[in-house]
Design an enzyme around this catalytic site. Structure first.
Site, PDB file in Angstrom:
ATOM      1  N   CYS A  41       6.591   0.335  -0.242  1.00 23.90           N
ATOM      2  CA  CYS A  41       6.658  -0.603  -1.366  1.00 23.90           C
ATOM      3  C   CYS A  41       6.974  -2.011  -0.838  1.00 23.90           C
ATOM      4  O   CYS A  41       7.643  -2.180   0.176  1.00 23.90           O
ATOM      5  CB  CYS A  41       7.750  -0.159  -2.343  1.00 23.90           C
ATOM      6  N   ASP A  43       8.965  -4.019  -2.157  1.00 23.60           N
ATOM      7  CA  ASP A  43      10.355  -4.329  -2.499  1.00 23.60           C
ATOM      8  C   ASP A  43      11.110  -4.896  -1.288  1.00 23.60           C
ATOM      9  O   ASP A  43      11.086  -4.302  -0.206  1.00 23.60           O
ATOM     10  CB  ASP A  43      11.045  -3.038  -2.996  1.00 23.60           C
ATOM     11  N   ARG A  45      14.062  -4.894  -0.493  1.00 25.90           N
ATOM     12  CA  ARG A  45      15.189  -4.105   0.013  1.00 25.90           C
ATOM     13  C   ARG A  45      14.733  -2.951   0.909  1.00 25.90           C
ATOM     14  O   ARG A  45      15.554  -2.285   1.535  1.00 25.90           O
ATOM     15  CB  ARG A  45      15.991  -3.529  -1.162  1.00 25.90           C
ATOM     16  N   HIS A  97      10.629   4.711  -2.937  1.00 28.04           N
ATOM     17  CA  HIS A  97      12.084   4.513  -2.937  1.00 28.04           C
ATOM     18  C   HIS A  97      12.633   4.622  -4.360  1.00 28.04           C
ATOM     19  O   HIS A  97      11.952   4.240  -5.319  1.00 28.04           O
ATOM     20  CB  HIS A  97      12.456   3.150  -2.328  1.00 28.04           C
ATOM     21  N   CYS A 100      12.750   1.936  -7.876  1.00 24.38           N
ATOM     22  CA  CYS A 100      11.521   1.157  -7.660  1.00 24.38           C
ATOM     23  C   CYS A 100      11.128   0.467  -8.971  1.00 24.38           C
ATOM     24  O   CYS A 100      10.884   1.123  -9.982  1.00 24.38           O
ATOM     25  CB  CYS A 100      10.390   2.065  -7.180  1.00 24.38           C
TER      26      CYS A 100
HETATM   27 ZN   LIG Z   1       9.290  -0.376  -5.231  1.00 26.12          ZN
END
Ligand SMILES: [Zn+2]
Length: 208
Positions: A41, A43, A45, A97, A100
């Site tokens: 992803c 993302d 993080r 994750h 998400c």
């Molecule tokens: Zn995500």
């Protein structure tokens, strides 16, 4: 953080690499032979190499919102084909994750504009597994489970491609489904049954 910090960090990183190995960048420039393709992803993080403890050169990486493997996404399909057919990676990983935002958005009745067709793939995952998901009364647990099922279905999408089917036959390439637990830092192997999924879907999706 400001943008100047990034360049100062980069100078520091170069110094550290060269201290450990004066020929580090010469080796890096010579080429890559990664063992795995990581699809994760976007993302901020969930970084790829950091969570796996890998160094530059060790993983070929593709990231998009909610780690989707969409059949008509030229970007992910190009990355997959290059990694499997040219770099000859032996493992392809889909890593989702918990928490998400993409998966969360697909669980809600909201018009997300250009993201609608993208997130619709996740709504399709929900529809495929509706009975199991609707039976989970705790919303947080249902959300976690959709994250896992989304990873599983993206692995299925990988197995539908010619590149993966060919490399499986040729050299036993494996597809893995993982979830990064953002609440603990732990990387969880969903242990998807690659051989069984492959066997099940070959009746319809076999390209060889
Ligand atoms: Zn995500």
């Amino acid at each position: 953080m400001n943008i100047e910090t990034v360049f100062r960090n980069n100078e520091q990183w170069i110094r550290e690499k060269l201290e450990a190995d004066p020929a580090y960048f010469e080796h890096l420039a010579q080429g890559q032979t990664p063992e795995l393709l990581y699809i994760g992803c976007s993302d901020s993080r969930v970084t790829a190499e950091d969570i796996m403890g890998l160094q530059p050169g060790e993983a070929f990486v593709h990231r998009n919102i909610a780690n989707l493997v969409n059949n008509v996404d030229l970007s992910v399909m190009s990355v997959l084909n290059y990694a499997v057919r040219h770099l000859k990676v032996n493992h392809v990983v889909v890593c989702g994750h918990y928490n998400c935002g993409g998966v969360k958005a697909a669980m809600q009745p909201a018009d997300m504009g250009i993201l609608n067709p993208w997130l619709r793939s996740i709504r399709d995952v929900y529809r495929l597994h509706k009975d199991e998901l609707n039976a989970i009364t705790d919303e947080g647990k249902r959300y976690d489970r959709l994250v896992e099922l989304n990873v599983q279905e993206q692995c299925v999408n990988l197995i539908k491609t010619a590149a993966v089917q060919e490399a499986y036959k040729e050299r036993g390439l494996r597809v893995h489904g993982w979830v990064f637990d953002i609440r603990t830092g732990k990387l969880i192997d969903l242990k998807i049954d690659f051989d069984k999924i492959l066997k099940d879907i070959m009746e319809i999706y076999s390209l060889y």
